[in-house]
Design a protein around this motif. Sequence first.
Motif, mmCIF file in Angstrom:
data_model
loop_
_atom_site.group_PDB
_atom_site.id
_atom_site.type_symbol
_atom_site.label_atom_id
_atom_site.label_comp_id
_atom_site.label_asym_id
_atom_site.label_seq_id
_atom_site.Cartn_x
_atom_site.Cartn_y
_atom_site.Cartn_z
ATOM 1 N N PRO A 1 95.995 -7.238 114.577
ATOM 2 C CA PRO A 1 95.939 -7.853 114.447
ATOM 3 C C PRO A 1 96.032 -9.300 115.534
ATOM 4 O O PRO A 1 96.831 -9.139 116.001
ATOM 5 N N ARG A 2 95.116 -10.021 115.434
ATOM 6 C CA ARG A 2 94.974 -11.832 115.842
ATOM 7 C C ARG A 2 95.880 -12.095 115.428
ATOM 8 O O ARG A 2 96.485 -12.622 114.800
ATOM 9 N N VAL A 3 96.430 -12.461 117.062
ATOM 10 C CA VAL A 3 97.786 -13.337 116.495
ATOM 11 C C VAL A 3 96.998 -15.026 116.273
ATOM 12 O O VAL A 3 96.528 -15.314 117.644
ATOM 13 N N GLY A 4 97.582 -15.878 116.100
ATOM 14 C CA GLY A 4 96.505 -16.916 116.217
ATOM 15 C C GLY A 4 97.038 -18.404 116.166
ATOM 16 O O GLY A 4 98.379 -17.912 116.924
ATOM 17 N N CYS A 5 96.714 -19.140 117.427
ATOM 18 C CA CYS A 5 97.053 -20.192 117.898
ATOM 19 C C CYS A 5 96.933 -21.984 117.023
ATOM 20 O O CYS A 5 95.802 -21.948 116.685
ATOM 21 N N PRO A 6 98.194 -22.208 116.748
ATOM 22 C CA PRO A 6 98.051 -23.240 116.644
ATOM 23 C C PRO A 6 97.038 -24.395 116.851
ATOM 24 O O PRO A 6 97.475 -24.471 118.236
ATOM 25 N N THR A 7 96.826 -25.459 115.794
ATOM 26 C CA THR A 7 95.945 -26.449 116.459
ATOM 27 C C THR A 7 96.982 -27.306 117.478
ATOM 28 O O THR A 7 98.188 -27.536 117.387
ATOM 29 N N GLU A 8 96.501 -28.309 118.100
ATOM 30 C CA GLU A 8 96.575 -29.344 118.518
ATOM 31 C C GLU A 8 97.721 -30.366 117.320
ATOM 32 O O GLU A 8 98.692 -30.941 117.491
#
Length: 150
Positions: A27-34
């Motif tokens: 699974p891909r770990v998403g990065c939070p946006t600014e």
Amino acid sequence: DSPPDLSHLEEAGGALDSAPTEADHVPRVGCPTEAELELVPRYMRGRLALAKLQAAVDAVQRALEVKATTLALPRHKQSVAVREKVLSWRGQECDEAAGDQFVTIEDIAEQKEVDMNTLKSALQVLRFTNHLRLINSGGVARYCVPSEAA
């Protein structure tokens, strides 16, 4: 007593192209946006910048990929050190994490991409923004990618 070096497994994973494996379904770990990062309370994120958070996300993703590749290796291709690591991971599995791929903070720290203080702050931020889920039982903290994010 240092952890076994698993860097050679990237090449070994390429030999398993014939059939889909656990490594194919990481699974891909998403990065939070600014904007999401701004919503995280200041006490929780400290001085964590988006670039350092992205580096931590990359380290978590790499740890998930290394673990999946290692677990997909047939037993006859596993060295003694790798087999011990696999047995250790199997011992960390629990009912709450059934069916989910998870990593521990030790697995992530083995990637040596992010220092420990940054990693701890990043894991808090990723949990707060629902990009990671913590399952804490049996004395082991497991970080999973939530199913809806996968």
